[in-house]
Design a protein around this motif. Sequence first.
Motif, short mmCIF file in Angstrom:
data_model
loop_
_atom_site.label_atom_id
_atom_site.label_comp_id
_atom_site.label_asym_id
_atom_site.label_seq_id
_atom_site.Cartn_x
_atom_site.Cartn_y
_atom_site.Cartn_z
N LEU A 5 76.82 27.96 -82.37
CA LEU A 5 77.91 28.90 -82.63
C LEU A 5 77.76 29.50 -84.02
O LEU A 5 77.96 30.70 -84.21
CB LEU A 5 79.27 28.21 -82.48
N LYS A 6 77.36 28.69 -84.97
CA LYS A 6 77.17 29.18 -86.34
C LYS A 6 76.12 30.29 -86.37
O LYS A 6 76.31 31.33 -87.01
CB LYS A 6 76.78 28.03 -87.26
N ASP A 7 75.03 30.10 -85.68
CA ASP A 7 73.97 31.11 -85.63
C ASP A 7 74.45 32.38 -84.92
O ASP A 7 74.12 33.49 -85.35
CB ASP A 7 72.73 30.57 -84.94
N ARG A 8 75.20 32.22 -83.84
CA ARG A 8 75.72 33.39 -83.13
C ARG A 8 76.70 34.17 -83.99
O ARG A 8 76.69 35.41 -83.99
CB ARG A 8 76.37 32.97 -81.81
N VAL A 9 77.54 33.47 -84.74
CA VAL A 9 78.48 34.14 -85.64
C VAL A 9 77.71 34.89 -86.73
O VAL A 9 78.00 36.04 -87.03
CB VAL A 9 79.49 33.15 -86.26
N ARG A 10 76.69 34.25 -87.30
CA ARG A 10 75.87 34.90 -88.33
C ARG A 10 75.23 36.18 -87.78
O ARG A 10 75.25 37.23 -88.41
CB ARG A 10 74.80 33.96 -88.86
N LYS A 12 76.25 38.04 -85.34
CA LYS A 12 77.31 39.04 -85.13
C LYS A 12 77.71 39.68 -86.46
O LYS A 12 77.88 40.90 -86.55
CB LYS A 12 78.52 38.38 -84.46
N LEU A 13 77.88 38.88 -87.51
CA LEU A 13 78.27 39.42 -88.81
C LEU A 13 77.19 40.34 -89.37
O LEU A 13 77.50 41.41 -89.90
CB LEU A 13 78.56 38.28 -89.79
N LEU A 14 75.93 39.95 -89.24
CA LEU A 14 74.85 40.80 -89.74
C LEU A 14 74.77 42.10 -88.94
O LEU A 14 74.55 43.18 -89.52
CB LEU A 14 73.52 40.05 -89.69
N GLY A 21 77.38 50.26 -92.00
CA GLY A 21 76.78 50.88 -93.17
C GLY A 21 75.41 50.36 -93.50
O GLY A 21 74.63 51.03 -94.16
N GLY A 22 75.10 49.15 -93.08
CA GLY A 22 73.76 48.62 -93.26
C GLY A 22 73.38 48.24 -94.67
O GLY A 22 72.24 47.94 -94.95
N ASP A 39 80.88 40.45 -95.89
CA ASP A 39 80.04 39.67 -96.82
C ASP A 39 80.74 38.39 -97.27
O ASP A 39 80.10 37.36 -97.42
CB ASP A 39 79.64 40.52 -98.02
N ARG A 40 82.04 38.45 -97.46
CA ARG A 40 82.79 37.24 -97.84
C ARG A 40 82.72 36.22 -96.70
O ARG A 40 82.49 35.03 -96.93
CB ARG A 40 84.24 37.62 -98.15
N ASP A 41 82.87 36.69 -95.46
CA ASP A 41 82.81 35.79 -94.32
C ASP A 41 81.41 35.21 -94.14
O ASP A 41 81.25 34.04 -93.76
CB ASP A 41 83.27 36.50 -93.05
N LEU A 42 80.37 35.99 -94.43
CA LEU A 42 79.00 35.46 -94.39
C LEU A 42 78.82 34.35 -95.41
O LEU A 42 78.19 33.33 -95.13
CB LEU A 42 77.99 36.58 -94.65
N ALA A 43 79.37 34.53 -96.59
CA ALA A 43 79.27 33.51 -97.64
C ALA A 43 79.99 32.23 -97.21
O ALA A 43 79.48 31.12 -97.41
CB ALA A 43 79.84 34.03 -98.95
#
Length: 65
Positions: A5-10, A12-14, A21-22, A39-43
């Motif tokens: 799930l962590k990888d799938r969320v990452r 999705k966020l990317l 905007g990329g 970016d805050r959620d990725l951190a």
Amino acid sequence: MSDSLKDRVREKLLRQRSEDGGRPVQEAEQGDQRLVAIDRDLAVLDQAAEGDKVIEELAAKYWVP
């Protein structure tokens, strides 16, 4: 696609950041709160251990199955 799930969320966020905007936040227009939030959620995600409740919260926030 990863089963974690962590990888799938990452992923999705990317993807979301790319669609919005990329660019990393440092290069985005000032005040682009969507990119700042992503970016805050990725951190936060990077700091979370597998099975951490925050991963489930982010999955729900970004609609990750």
